[in-house]
Design an enzyme around this catalytic site. Structure first.
Site, PDB file in Angstrom:
ATOM      1  CB  CYS A 160       1.956  12.197  -1.757  1.00  0.00           C
ATOM      2  SG  CYS A 160       2.967  10.939  -1.827  1.00  0.00           S
ATOM      3  CG  ASP A 161       2.898   8.384   1.980  1.00  0.00           C
ATOM      4  OD1 ASP A 161       3.410   9.014   1.150  1.00  0.00           O
ATOM      5  OD2 ASP A 161       3.794   7.332   2.284  1.00  0.00           O
ATOM      6  CB  ALA A 162      -1.682  12.051   4.244  1.00  0.00           C
ATOM      7  CG  PHE A 205      -4.463   4.921   0.387  1.00  0.00           C
ATOM      8  CD1 PHE A 205      -4.921   4.555  -1.009  1.00  0.00           C
ATOM      9  CD2 PHE A 205      -4.498   4.000   1.458  1.00  0.00           C
ATOM     10  CE1 PHE A 205      -5.484   3.091  -0.610  1.00  0.00           C
ATOM     11  CE2 PHE A 205      -5.053   2.997   1.609  1.00  0.00           C
ATOM     12  CZ  PHE A 205      -5.619   2.481   0.452  1.00  0.00           C
TER      13      PHE A 205
END
Length: 388
Positions: free
Chosen positions: A171-173, A175
């Site tokens: 999920c960081d991707a 950003f």
């Protein structure tokens, strides 16, 4: 004073930033979680100064920027610095500081305006958001040439990430990658970049978004299967990592900041943002901060700086852009900003930041800092200062 090996700024120029009146340095810096031996209740004490004044916010942003630039931890093009320098750009836009602008130019000169080496990995193009912002300020096409080439290769040449069957599986991707691609499309006036971002974003969304909780799993290893089996917190709740969802909300507002108002899929991003904002609002703790695990705060006492910073930023942005009701969300943003300021030391270090990891289970304390924690604080300040 220790010279920052990542930037080329003279000590005399840093002195301009660091010479902040003592009154403005009176920030509570001994944030102690609930249950520590110090017996701190975890609720921030009343601030002695107005942390919402423009003067205070600008000088706090200058101080945090200066301290973090003087204490680098990673290679300049690392994903962590992608988040930090997004905040540094916001600090420059807020304060107009020439010293901060010089630090951004120094970054580009050090890296030759190159992103990381993995062309299809979201983490390695996060720093390009700063390159694009600098191109918009300076108008020098060479600042984004390598980013254009990298994204073009991502579009046309299958790489290691693509071969896994899903380009961006964490999920960081959201950003790191989509805001970069959308910003590039806006700068080049080429909407085909928006379609590319849509495709990559939707793949990650379909895999990791929980439509009942309105939160993202960090990656597939945190999904609960049809039989109810999977990783859970001590209280039996699903693991939803605070900073992971902070990355997503921060990414959403950076996408929405760029997309044209009449763009076909803008409504998808707006609705996702509103749904997540409503959920995040319910998970804020009494001290104004969020815990490392969103659904099991009792197991992680003490506010965490990076996730809380991104939420403060994202919610304030929504108020300022009319997507969130001010009467509902402003009290939460004000509490969050007050709470964040209890995490900042007198020198400008944003503490209580969870170290690098993929889950909530990382110990941290007042001395724990990371560049993305400073970046989140700076982004938050850049929106809080605009609140009516």
């Amino acid at each position: 004073m220790k010279r920052n090996r990542f930037v080329n700024i003279t000590p005399s120029r840093w002195k301009m930033v660091l010479a902040i009146p003592a009154l403005l340095l009176f920030i509570h810096c001994s944030h102690k979680p609930v249950g520590t031996s110090a017996g701190n209740s975890g609720t921030p004490k009343e601030n002695k100064i107005d942390v919402f004044s423009s003067r205070y916010i600008k000088r706090a942003m200058e101080q945090v920027t200066a301290w973090q630039l003087s204490h680098p931890k990673h290679a300049p093009t690392d994903w962590t610095n992608g988040a930090f320098y997004a905040g540094v750009v916001a600090a420059y836009q807020t304060t107009g500081s020439r010293v901060i602008l010089d630090s951004l130019m120094a970054l580009g000169q050090r890296t030759s305006w190159q992103p990381g080496r993995r062309y299809d990995h979201a983490d390695d193009i996060a720093i390009s958001q700063t390159y694009i912002d600098m191109y918009r300020i300076k108008g020098d096409r060479s600042m984004i040439t390598a980013t254009i080439d990298t994204v073009q290769k991502l579009r046309t040449v299958p790489g290691p990430e693509t071969k896994k069957g899903l380009m961006w599986w964490w999920c960081d991707a959201l950003f790191m990658g989509p805001p970069t691609i959308v910003k590039l499309g806006v700068s080049l006036q080429d909407p085909s970049y928006f379609a590319l971002s849509d495709s990559l974003f939707k793949q990650t969304y379909d895999l990791l978004y929980n439509k009942e909780q309105h939160l993202f799993a960090r990656d597939a290893s945190y999904l609960i299967n049809a039989n109810g089996e999977g990783k859970r917190e001590a209280n039996g709740q699903t693991v939803f990592w605070s900073r992971g969802n902070g990355w997503v909300m921060g990414g959403l507002v950076r996408i929405l900041e760029e997309l044209p108002a009449n763009y076909a899929t803008r409504s998808f991003y707006e609705q996702l943002y509103k749904d997540m904002a409503a959920k995040i609002l319910t998970l804020q703790q009494e001290d104004g901060l969020w815990r490392a695990s969103l659904l099991d705060p009792a197991s992680y006492p003490g506010g965490e700086g990076s996730g809380s910073g991104f939420y403060c930023y994202a919610l304030a942005w929504g108020i300022n852009h009319g997507l969130l009701d001010a009467a509902t969300y402003s009290p939460a943003v004000r509490k969050a900003w007050q709470g964040l300021n209890t995490l900042v030391s007198a020198e400008g270090r944003v503490g209580w930041v969870q170290p690098i990891g993929a889950d909530p289970r990382r110990n941290f304390n007042a001395e724990s800092y990371e560049v993305y924690g400073a970046g989140a604080f700076l982004l938050a300040g850049s929106e809080v200062i605009k609140l009516k």
